[in-house]
Design a protein around this motif. Structure first.
Motif, short mmCIF file in Angstrom:
data_model
loop_
_atom_site.label_atom_id
_atom_site.label_comp_id
_atom_site.label_asym_id
_atom_site.label_seq_id
_atom_site.Cartn_x
_atom_site.Cartn_y
_atom_site.Cartn_z
N ILE A 1 0.84 -1.20 0.00
CA ILE A 1 0.00 0.00 0.00
C ILE A 1 0.87 1.24 0.00
N ALA A 2 0.49 2.23 -0.81
CA ALA A 2 1.19 3.51 -0.86
C ALA A 2 0.32 4.59 -0.22
N ALA A 3 0.81 5.20 0.83
CA ALA A 3 0.07 6.29 1.47
C ALA A 3 0.05 7.50 0.56
N PRO A 4 -1.00 8.31 0.63
CA PRO A 4 -1.08 9.50 -0.23
C PRO A 4 -0.21 10.63 0.28
N GLY A 5 0.04 11.60 -0.58
CA GLY A 5 0.67 12.84 -0.16
C GLY A 5 -0.34 13.72 0.55
N CYS A 6 0.11 14.47 1.53
CA CYS A 6 -0.83 15.27 2.33
C CYS A 6 -1.49 16.37 1.51
N ASN A 7 -0.70 17.11 0.73
CA ASN A 7 -1.28 18.16 -0.11
C ASN A 7 -2.19 17.57 -1.17
N ALA A 8 -1.77 16.46 -1.75
CA ALA A 8 -2.58 15.80 -2.77
C ALA A 8 -3.92 15.35 -2.20
N SER B 1 -3.14 24.71 -11.57
CA SER B 1 -2.23 25.64 -10.88
C SER B 1 -2.23 25.27 -9.41
N PHE B 2 -1.05 25.00 -8.84
CA PHE B 2 -0.94 24.49 -7.48
C PHE B 2 0.16 25.25 -6.76
N THR B 3 -0.20 25.99 -5.72
CA THR B 3 0.78 26.79 -4.99
C THR B 3 0.64 26.56 -3.50
N PRO B 4 1.61 25.88 -2.87
CA PRO B 4 1.59 25.72 -1.41
C PRO B 4 2.37 26.85 -0.73
N VAL B 5 1.95 27.16 0.48
CA VAL B 5 2.58 28.22 1.27
C VAL B 5 2.83 27.67 2.67
N LEU B 6 4.08 27.70 3.11
CA LEU B 6 4.38 27.30 4.49
C LEU B 6 3.84 28.36 5.44
N ALA B 7 3.04 27.90 6.40
CA ALA B 7 2.45 28.79 7.39
C ALA B 7 3.06 28.49 8.76
N PRO B 8 3.17 29.47 9.64
CA PRO B 8 3.84 29.27 10.92
C PRO B 8 2.98 28.49 11.92
N VAL B 9 2.61 27.27 11.54
CA VAL B 9 1.94 26.32 12.42
C VAL B 9 2.65 24.98 12.28
N VAL B 10 2.50 24.12 13.26
CA VAL B 10 3.18 22.82 13.21
C VAL B 10 2.44 21.86 12.30
N ARG B 11 1.13 21.74 12.51
CA ARG B 11 0.32 20.78 11.76
C ARG B 11 -0.80 21.50 11.02
N GLY B 12 -1.28 20.85 10.00
CA GLY B 12 -2.49 21.32 9.34
C GLY B 12 -2.29 21.77 7.92
N ILE B 13 -3.31 21.53 7.10
CA ILE B 13 -3.37 22.04 5.73
C ILE B 13 -4.76 22.62 5.52
N ASP C 1 -5.29 17.31 9.02
CA ASP C 1 -4.00 17.24 9.69
C ASP C 1 -3.05 16.51 8.74
N ASN C 2 -1.99 17.17 8.32
CA ASN C 2 -1.09 16.59 7.32
C ASN C 2 -0.42 15.31 7.79
N LEU C 3 -0.21 15.15 9.10
CA LEU C 3 0.45 13.95 9.59
C LEU C 3 -0.52 12.80 9.84
N VAL C 4 -1.81 13.09 10.01
CA VAL C 4 -2.78 12.03 10.28
C VAL C 4 -3.49 11.69 8.98
N LYS C 5 -4.62 12.32 8.69
CA LYS C 5 -5.33 11.98 7.45
C LYS C 5 -4.47 12.23 6.23
N GLY C 6 -3.51 13.13 6.33
CA GLY C 6 -2.62 13.40 5.21
C GLY C 6 -1.56 12.36 4.99
N THR C 7 -1.27 11.52 5.99
CA THR C 7 -0.18 10.55 5.85
C THR C 7 -0.45 9.28 6.66
N ALA C 8 -0.06 9.30 7.95
CA ALA C 8 -0.05 8.07 8.74
C ALA C 8 -1.45 7.54 9.02
N GLY C 9 -2.42 8.42 9.27
CA GLY C 9 -3.77 7.96 9.52
C GLY C 9 -4.38 7.30 8.31
#
Length: 346
Positions: free
Chosen positions: A146-153, A232-244, A313-321
């Motif tokens: 199984i391949a986990a998805p990318g969080c932004n994707a 067109s896809f543009t991500p921006v790093l925001a000053p938070v630890v988790r979340g998209i 949450d990029n680390l949970v539903k976005g990846t490990a969850g």
């Protein structure tokens, strides 16, 4: 009990997988491995108190192949060779890759965005993926790798696919802008990821169609029936630890009404345990720490486009969850097992 080894246990993705595995009633944590980190896990992941004294070992294929399941939280391009070696030793082992190595079906897409080293695609860990023919859940139920998805994707897919699937949008001229927490960039030390650089700062990256999740998004939305031109896809790093938070705009068919948009999104996620319709535009706090994604969509005032917003949450539903959810399906376990839909707020 099913024994799960974790490779890359000292990283953010591997650590999140371990946090979820500790709460899983039917999975037992086995070997903990890392590329270069050594010593007790507690010196790298102090929040995982029940595993604090467990020693990290090297990425030895023979050791990892001795488990029932191997979860790999390694940098992109680092999993392909290791997974091949593990399968050569134990063809019956199940594996879940949290990296990108086994996500892309097209070799050309991999080489264009990642370079050399394309690996065979595995079952994609997004049970909610809308596709024609066999459902993604049916595919995952038969999968051993199984391949986990990318969080932004994931965020863009959840925001865009209901409109495409319902036929009120074709997938052309999609514009997606995302604010992304810093944990999505991984644990490697880089100057632009230092606190002194990130706090109080919004930092766009991979601008101009260069982000590696672009081919994954187009792959997903084509399965939903989209033509996909002009993304067109543009991500921006925001000053938070988790979340998209992904804000996605796309043209709609002439005559589309506000109720058409609402009906498309409500019906797409009706009954889903983790991806849910939100009556108002969601924020990231309500999904933090959970395996939930919230989606809201509205027809723009001029009736020409719709705007959809997805938070997760990029680390949970976005990846490990997502990985644990898909692994549950693969093992014949109810997919919600060991996962929470409850966020942490404020």
């Amino acid at each position: 009990m099913v024994t799960v080894a974790v490779a890359g246990a000292s990283g953010y993705a591997g650590g999140e997988a371990l946090r979820l595995l500790l709460a899983h009633p039917e999975l037992e944590i086995g070997a903990l491995a890392a590329h270069s980190s050594r010593g007790p896990l507690g010196s790298h992941q102090p929040h995982l108190a029940p595993l604090a004294s467990r020693e990290l070992v090297g990425l030895e294929p023979e050791l990892l192949a001795d488990s029932d399941v191997v979860v790999l939280g390694l940098p992109h391009g680092a999993s392909g060779q290791l997974t091949a070696e593990i399968l050569a030793i134990n063809p019956d082992v199940r594996m879940v890759d949290l990296g990108a190595d086994h996500r892309l079906e097209n070799r050309g897409d991999w080489e264009a965005f990642y370079g050399e080293g394309w690996s065979e695609p595995w079952a994609y860990a997004m049970p909610e993926l809308l596709r024609t023919g066999q459902t993604q859940r049916e595919i995952l139920a038969d999968a051993k790798v199984i391949a986990a998805p990318g969080c932004n994707a994931s965020a863009v897919t959840f925001a865009a696919q209901p409109a495409i699937r319902a036929g009120i949008a074709t997938g052309e001229d999609i514009v997606a802008v995302l604010a992304v927490g810093y944990s999505g960039a991984g644990k490697a030390l880089k100057t632009h990821l230092l606190a002194s650089e990130g706090i109080g700062n919004l930092n766009p990256y991979a601008v101009g169609g260069t982000h590696r999740h672009i081919p994954e998004i187009t792959q997903n939305l084509r399965l939903a029936g989209g033509t996909l031109s002009g993304l067109s896809f543009t991500p921006v790093l925001a000053p938070v630890v988790r979340g998209i938070i992904a804000t996605v705009s796309m043209p709609v068919a002439p005559g589309t009404t506000p109720s058409d948009v609402t009906d498309a999104y409500r019906s797409a996620y009706d009954g889903e345990p983790f991806v849910r319709w939100s009556a108002t535009p969601p924020n990231t706090a309500v999904t933090t720490g959970s395996n939930s994604a919230l989606v809201h969509a509205v027809l723009d005032r001029d009736g020409q486009r719709l705007t959809a917003v997805c938070t997760l949450d990029n680390l949970v539903k976005g990846t490990a969850g997502a990985a644990i959810q898909a692994l549950n399906l693969s093992l014949g376990i109810p997919e919600e097992t060991g996962l929470s839909s409850i966020g942490v707020a404020p």
